[in-house]
Design an enzyme around this catalytic site. Structure first.
Site, mmCIF file in Angstrom:
data_model
loop_
_atom_site.group_PDB
_atom_site.id
_atom_site.type_symbol
_atom_site.label_atom_id
_atom_site.label_comp_id
_atom_site.label_asym_id
_atom_site.label_seq_id
_atom_site.Cartn_x
_atom_site.Cartn_y
_atom_site.Cartn_z
ATOM 1 N N HIS A 76 3.925 -8.126 5.029
ATOM 2 C CA HIS A 76 3.113 -8.782 6.056
ATOM 3 C C HIS A 76 4.021 -9.229 7.198
ATOM 4 O O HIS A 76 5.066 -9.847 6.957
ATOM 5 C CB HIS A 76 2.485 -10.074 5.515
ATOM 6 C CG HIS A 76 1.502 -9.905 4.405
ATOM 7 N ND1 HIS A 76 0.142 -9.930 4.612
ATOM 8 C CD2 HIS A 76 1.658 -9.757 3.067
ATOM 9 C CE1 HIS A 76 -0.490 -9.807 3.445
ATOM 10 N NE2 HIS A 76 0.412 -9.709 2.493
ATOM 11 N N ASP A 102 -4.021 -5.959 9.720
ATOM 12 C CA ASP A 102 -4.709 -6.544 8.565
ATOM 13 C C ASP A 102 -6.155 -6.864 8.977
ATOM 14 O O ASP A 102 -6.386 -7.412 10.053
ATOM 15 C CB ASP A 102 -3.979 -7.813 8.113
ATOM 16 C CG ASP A 102 -4.392 -8.244 6.715
ATOM 17 O OD1 ASP A 102 -3.526 -8.258 5.830
ATOM 18 O OD2 ASP A 102 -5.580 -8.569 6.505
ATOM 19 N N HIS A 121 3.230 -3.828 0.294
ATOM 20 C CA HIS A 121 2.986 -4.045 1.731
ATOM 21 C C HIS A 121 3.757 -5.270 2.198
ATOM 22 O O HIS A 121 3.809 -6.281 1.524
ATOM 23 C CB HIS A 121 1.498 -4.200 2.052
ATOM 24 C CG HIS A 121 0.785 -5.186 1.183
ATOM 25 N ND1 HIS A 121 0.379 -4.889 -0.095
ATOM 26 C CD2 HIS A 121 0.410 -6.462 1.395
ATOM 27 C CE1 HIS A 121 -0.209 -5.946 -0.630
ATOM 28 N NE2 HIS A 121 -0.195 -6.920 0.260
HETATM 29 P P1 5GP Z 1 -1.746 -9.406 -0.601
HETATM 30 O O1 5GP Z 1 -2.283 -10.707 -1.073
HETATM 31 O O2 5GP Z 1 -1.925 -8.301 -1.623
HETATM 32 O O3 5GP Z 1 -0.329 -9.516 -0.119
HETATM 33 O O4 5GP Z 1 -2.585 -9.055 0.673
HETATM 34 C C1 5GP Z 1 -3.387 -7.925 0.827
HETATM 35 C C2 5GP Z 1 -3.721 -7.844 2.292
HETATM 36 O O5 5GP Z 1 -4.389 -6.624 2.532
HETATM 37 C C3 5GP Z 1 -4.650 -8.958 2.752
HETATM 38 O O6 5GP Z 1 -4.052 -9.648 3.852
HETATM 39 C C4 5GP Z 1 -5.919 -8.227 3.143
HETATM 40 O O7 5GP Z 1 -6.559 -8.805 4.257
HETATM 41 C C5 5GP Z 1 -5.424 -6.840 3.445
HETATM 42 N N1 5GP Z 1 -6.416 -5.808 3.204
HETATM 43 C C6 5GP Z 1 -7.125 -5.637 2.063
HETATM 44 N N2 5GP Z 1 -7.947 -4.568 2.179
HETATM 45 C C7 5GP Z 1 -7.734 -4.056 3.426
HETATM 46 C C8 5GP Z 1 -8.289 -2.942 4.137
HETATM 47 O O8 5GP Z 1 -9.139 -2.202 3.656
HETATM 48 N N3 5GP Z 1 -7.828 -2.737 5.393
HETATM 49 C C9 5GP Z 1 -6.877 -3.538 5.967
HETATM 50 N N4 5GP Z 1 -6.513 -3.229 7.213
HETATM 51 N N5 5GP Z 1 -6.335 -4.577 5.332
HETATM 52 C C10 5GP Z 1 -6.755 -4.845 4.078
#
Ligand code: 5GP
Ligand code: ZN
Length: 139
Positions: free
Chosen positions: A101, A30, A99
């Site tokens: 985590h 992340d 996704h």
């Molecule tokens: P959500 O709130 O949708 O569960 O979390 C999305 C996650 O994707 C966040 O932890 C954010 O840091 C990660 N993320 C968003 N854009 C990118 C990216 O371009 N590359 C990576 N490696 N992580 C991303």
């Protein structure tokens, strides 16, 4: 999906730090890590959330999460690790490509808000009624 940032990561159109991959899934670091080692596992085929992902891809995610979780323990020896997965804007899902985590936590890291909820006894009638509705809807 064309405008999906994680589909672009799968295709290599956006760089990522890859940790593990197989035919169905990709695990990568992340870029806004909540803790050191914060890792995401995604299906290579686009699916927005738990409702859209196929059972086969979800199974592959589960198997990969075991592999990556074991590796995180070997590499980082965390005190514990949260496994979290958000579905829908209403629960703050930001990237609309499924996704999972993996968020390891060392003793010295701040407490993860998602693991620090208050436990209050529930209304047993409502608990029973709601569980009944869900089990009746299982296909
Ligand atoms: P959500 O709130 O949708 O569960 O979390 C999305 C996650 O994707 C966040 O932890 C954010 O840091 C990660 N993320 C968003 N854009 C990118 C990216 O371009 N590359 C990576 N490696 N992580 C991303
Ligand atoms: Zn996608």
């Amino acid at each position: 999906m064309q405008d999906c940032i994680f589909c672009k990561i799968v295709k290599g159109e956006i760089p990522s730090i890859r940790i593990y991959e197989d035919d169905r899934v990709l695990a990568f670091a992340d870029i806004n890590p909540i803790t050191t080692g914060h890792t995401l596992i995604i299906p290579k085929a686009h699916a927005a959330d738990i409702w859209e992902i196929s059972a086969e891809d979800l199974t592959a995610i589960a198997a990969a999460s075991k592999k990556v979780a074991d590796a995180i323990r070997t590499a980082l020896a965390p005190a514990g690790m949260a496994v979290a997965q958000l579905n829908g804007r209403a629960v703050n899902q930001v990237v609309m490509h499924y996704h999972m985590h993996l968020i390891p936590r060392r003793e010295e890291d701040p407490e993860l808000p998602m693991t620090a909820w208050e436990l209050k006894p529930g209304d047993m009638d409502l608990i029973r009624q709601t569980a009944g509705k869900i089990s009746a809807a299982i296909g």
